[in-house]
Design an enzyme around this catalytic site. Structure first.
Site, short mmCIF file in Angstrom:
data_model
loop_
_atom_site.label_atom_id
_atom_site.label_comp_id
_atom_site.label_asym_id
_atom_site.label_seq_id
_atom_site.Cartn_x
_atom_site.Cartn_y
_atom_site.Cartn_z
N CYS A 73 1.25 12.42 11.61
CA CYS A 73 2.10 13.21 12.53
C CYS A 73 2.81 14.36 11.80
O CYS A 73 3.68 14.13 10.96
CB CYS A 73 3.12 12.25 13.15
SG CYS A 73 4.31 13.06 14.23
N ASP A 103 1.59 5.76 0.74
CA ASP A 103 2.68 6.50 0.09
C ASP A 103 3.32 7.55 1.00
O ASP A 103 4.53 7.75 0.97
CB ASP A 103 2.23 7.10 -1.26
CG ASP A 103 1.26 8.25 -1.09
OD1 ASP A 103 0.51 8.26 -0.09
OD2 ASP A 103 1.25 9.14 -1.95
N GLY A 104 2.52 8.21 1.84
CA GLY A 104 3.07 9.22 2.77
C GLY A 104 4.02 8.57 3.76
O GLY A 104 5.07 9.13 4.10
N ASP A 128 -5.88 3.06 -0.55
CA ASP A 128 -5.75 3.85 -1.78
C ASP A 128 -4.96 3.13 -2.88
O ASP A 128 -5.01 3.55 -4.03
CB ASP A 128 -5.06 5.19 -1.48
CG ASP A 128 -5.97 6.13 -0.71
OD1 ASP A 128 -7.19 5.93 -0.73
OD2 ASP A 128 -5.44 7.06 -0.08
N GLY A 186 -20.35 -2.62 -11.75
CA GLY A 186 -21.10 -2.35 -12.98
C GLY A 186 -21.55 -0.90 -13.08
O GLY A 186 -22.62 -0.61 -13.63
N GLU A 188 -22.17 2.80 -14.27
CA GLU A 188 -22.34 3.37 -15.62
C GLU A 188 -21.30 4.46 -15.89
O GLU A 188 -20.89 4.67 -17.02
CB GLU A 188 -23.76 3.95 -15.75
CG GLU A 188 -24.84 2.93 -16.10
CD GLU A 188 -25.15 1.93 -15.01
OE1 GLU A 188 -24.89 2.24 -13.83
OE2 GLU A 188 -25.66 0.83 -15.32
N ARG A 253 -12.65 1.75 5.28
CA ARG A 253 -11.31 1.65 5.89
C ARG A 253 -11.22 0.53 6.91
O ARG A 253 -10.13 0.00 7.15
CB ARG A 253 -10.95 2.97 6.57
CG ARG A 253 -10.37 3.99 5.65
CD ARG A 253 -8.88 4.22 5.86
NE ARG A 253 -8.58 4.86 7.10
CZ ARG A 253 -8.36 6.18 7.23
NH1 ARG A 253 -8.43 6.97 6.19
NH2 ARG A 253 -8.05 6.69 8.39
O1 F6P Z 1 -6.42 5.87 3.87
C1 F6P Z 1 -6.51 6.62 2.72
C2 F6P Z 1 -7.63 7.60 2.79
O2 F6P Z 1 -8.76 6.86 2.99
C3 F6P Z 1 -7.85 8.52 1.63
O3 F6P Z 1 -8.51 7.97 0.53
C4 F6P Z 1 -8.61 9.63 2.27
O4 F6P Z 1 -8.53 10.77 1.53
C5 F6P Z 1 -7.97 9.75 3.59
O5 F6P Z 1 -7.46 8.46 3.88
C6 F6P Z 1 -8.83 10.29 4.67
O6 F6P Z 1 -8.41 9.85 5.92
P1 F6P Z 1 -8.31 10.71 7.24
O7 F6P Z 1 -9.65 11.29 7.46
O8 F6P Z 1 -7.93 9.70 8.27
O9 F6P Z 1 -7.26 11.74 7.05
#
Ligand code: F6P
Length: 320
Positions: A73, A103-104, A128, A186, A188, A253
């Site tokens: 939002c 975090d946002g 994340d 795993g 590389e 997600r």
């Molecule tokens: O939920 C985190 C995340 O998956 C980030 O890694 C990614 O950059 C972002 O959301 C993308 O989400 P959206 O397309 O909903 O903005």
């Protein structure tokens, strides 16, 4: 503490529903009324909410996403938006608000907490895994396992066709998901936004693998690095191996939360209700070394969670 609001904000994460359920059920246990704002901060600004009682959250524990919906939002980032939200917390006679997000959202919770007496507590929920100082967020474990399941399948094709695969995982700003997925798959090579991108070094690593008789490789790259296509071209041109790109995208997600994600949702919710019952707010819940913690929203916002770069070195050694 008589009445609290719940809101999910930012990107959805598996286990958000488990958190909503736990908050509502623990509130019911303590005779606290609960309402759920719809579509993140937008729901608070527009005063759009539903009443939640113990039965309203039946049958959601195993579901990914959030029954409260979520948005990113922009209005909430404005002074007017924040003030409207604070006013609606007051007009609903809320004593507390629990914000579930990354975090946002925690930054948003902090900004809002400066304009209201309503006690605000944040539960970290994001694939994340980027909330300071918690070792883990709700949903991270599920996303790691979802990505791992897909990379296991990709590995089959990589081995059969003797190809190098570049697998892009989510993580626009942070590389926690890429590191944990890369290590456990795993891979590389693992590429994250926190480490300066060096195309020549990656090309050299794949060349070395080929010389050692490793005929297939997996490179896990966080989306925030952003060099996926050009890297594929550089490896094909300079090493002469076939390269394919696979962007895992939103499968990471969604999906039913793992036991770990549901567990974190339950214990984080319990701590949030405990704080609110004590009349405390302004806190981010988390887990550190197995213990549930509470950190001020201010401290949580001011600090960036460090990525353990040792894990990158471990992955490199394991791929020798
Ligand atoms: O939920 C985190 C995340 O998956 C980030 O890694 C990614 O950059 C972002 O959301 C993308 O989400 P959206 O397309 O909903 O903005």
């Amino acid at each position: 503490m008589k009445k609290i609001g719940i809101v999910t904000s930012g990107g959805d994460a598996p286990g958000m529903n488990a958190a909503i359920r736990a908050l509502v059920r623990l509130s019911a246990w303590n005779n606290i009324e609960t309402i759920g704002f719809l579509r993140g901060w937008e729901g608070i600004i527009k005063n759009n909410f539903i009443n939640l009682d113990a039965r309203a959250v039946s049958g959601i524990l195993h579901l990914g996403g959030t029954i409260l919906k979520t948005t990113r939002c922009l209005e909430f980032k404005t002074k007017e938006g924040l003030e409207k939200a604070a006013e609606n917390l007051r007009s609903n006679n809320l004593d507390g608000l629990v914000v579930i997000g990354g975090d946002g959202s925690i930054r948003g919770a902090y900004e809002l907490s400066r304009l209201t007496d309503v006690k605000i507590v944040a539960l970290p929920a994001s694939i994340d895994n980027d909330v300071y100082p918690s070792d883990e967020t709700i949903g991270f474990d599920t996303a790691v396992n979802s990505a791992l399941t897909e990379i296991n399948k990709i590995r089959d094709t990589a081995i059969s066709h003797e190809r190098t695969f570049i697998v892009e995982v989510m993580g626009r700003k942070r590389g926690f998901l890429a590191v944990e997925v890369g290590l456990t798959a795993g891979a590389e090579v693992i590429l994250v936004p926190e480490v300066e991108y060096d195309e020549d070094a990656v090309v050299e690593a794949i060349r070395k693998n080929a010389r050692k008789g490793k005929n297939s490789s997996i490179i896990v790259i966080a989306e925030g690095v952003g060099k996926t296509t050009s890297l594929a071209e550089a490896i094909e041109k300079n090493v002469g191996v076939e390269v394919r790109v696979s962007v895992l995208g939103y499968v990471q997600r969604g999906g039913s939360p793992t036991a770990r994600s549901r567990y974190l949702a339950s214990i984080f919710a319990a701590k949030a209700i405990e704080l609110l019952l004590d009349g405390k707010g302004g806190a981010t819940i988390g887990i550190q070394k197995g213990q549930v913690t509470s950190t001020s929203l201010d401290e949580s916002c001011r600090n960036e969670k460090p990525l353990n770069l040792e894990l990158l070195r471990l992955a490199e050694k394991l791929a020798v």
